[in-house]
Design a protein around this motif. Structure first.
Motif: not given
Ligand code: GLN
Length: 273
Positions: A86-91, A183-189, A197-199, A205-208, A236-238
């Protein structure tokens, strides 16, 4: 060496790799003691440093996130279990919870799309004790983590989780309709330069989401109305620079939108109604 001395040395060693080196060291030590950070600071600073601390600091020096080492992350004041599934929940994502609680305090049914650890849904359900929620994730490992979180937070009677993939036809057929969708979908380019530490550790699959990070919004937004009760709201998170593009997708599906910013002042949530 005392705990205090070991933490000071670890904070120095981690400083080149982490912006939060001292905090990281304290959290890793608290994890070893099985206590909260404040208990550690109050009661254990003069204890002998336990064996095993160096190995945890070593992992952090290799960019592994503290939350994956300890298996815990606090979100909206609640303790969550997290795993590398799972993605780590962000502030930053707390912006969505605050916006949802403010706008829909009387919500009855809540849907969380891409629930991961369950953080968004369970934080909302913890405050809306009348509400029931469904969390969907395409990863069975994530669903298992979300169920454990519901159990340990005492929210199991309010929450159900199941596998589902919004790219698969028919995925939402028997869900019914909701008063609130999170919804916090994947939204990274796909070519974004991310922190190691993220990459290197969080689930890709939760990021891109394609070259502009918009692929999942393009699929999801046109499907939202069918899942919403007449007065429902979708939150929606963006990404910080996606308000215009996601706003245009929402308008094309007939939604009115409102923007919410995170504590750093960046665009973070879009409210669709
Ligand atoms: N906010 C996250 C990040 O920048 C991305 C989360 C997402 O894609 N839903 O690492």
């Amino acid at each position: 060496m005392t705990v205090g001395e070991a933490i000071r040395a670890a904070a120095e060693a981690l400083a080149p790799e982490s912006d939060t080196a001292r905090l990281d060291a304290e959290l890793l030590m608290a994890h070893l003691f099985g206590v909260t950070r404040s208990e550690l600071l109050l009661r254990h600073m003069r204890d002998p440093s336990p064996p095993g601390f160096a190995a945890l600091v070593e992992r952090r020096a290799g960019h592994e996130p503290v939350a994956y080492i300890t298996g815990r992350q606090e979100f909206y004041g609640l303790p969550f279990i997290v795993t590398p599934a799972t993605l780590i929940p962000r502030g930053d994502s707390e912006t969505l919870v605050a916006a949802a609680l403010e706008a829909k305090p009387d919500a009855g049914r809540v849907l969380d799309l891409g629930t991961g650890s369950g953080a968004l849904l369970l934080a909302v359900l913890a405050y809306l004790r009348q509400a029931h929620g469904v969390g969907i994730d395409r990863s069975p490992e994530a669903v298992a983590v979300a169920v454990r979180n519901a159990e340990q937070l005492g929210l199991r009677p309010q929450a159900m989780f199941r596998e589902g993939d919004w790219l698969a036809p028919g995925w939402a057929d028997d869900l019914g309709t909701f008063d609130l969708i999170l919804c916090n979908p994947p939204y990274v380019e796909s070519d974004a330069a991310l922190d190691p530490q993220v990459r290197d550790f969080e689930p890709a699959t939760a990021l891109f989401a394609g070259p502009e990070g918009l692929d999942d919004y393009r699929v999801l937004i046109p499907q939202l109305r069918a899942l919403m009760n007449p007065q429902a709201l979708a939150v929606l998170e963006i990404g910080a620079n996606q308000a215009e593009a996601v706003g245009a997708l929402a308008a094309a599906s007939g939604f009115a939108t409102a923007l919410r910013r995170d504590l750093a002042g960046r665009a973070r949530a879009l409210l669709l109604s």
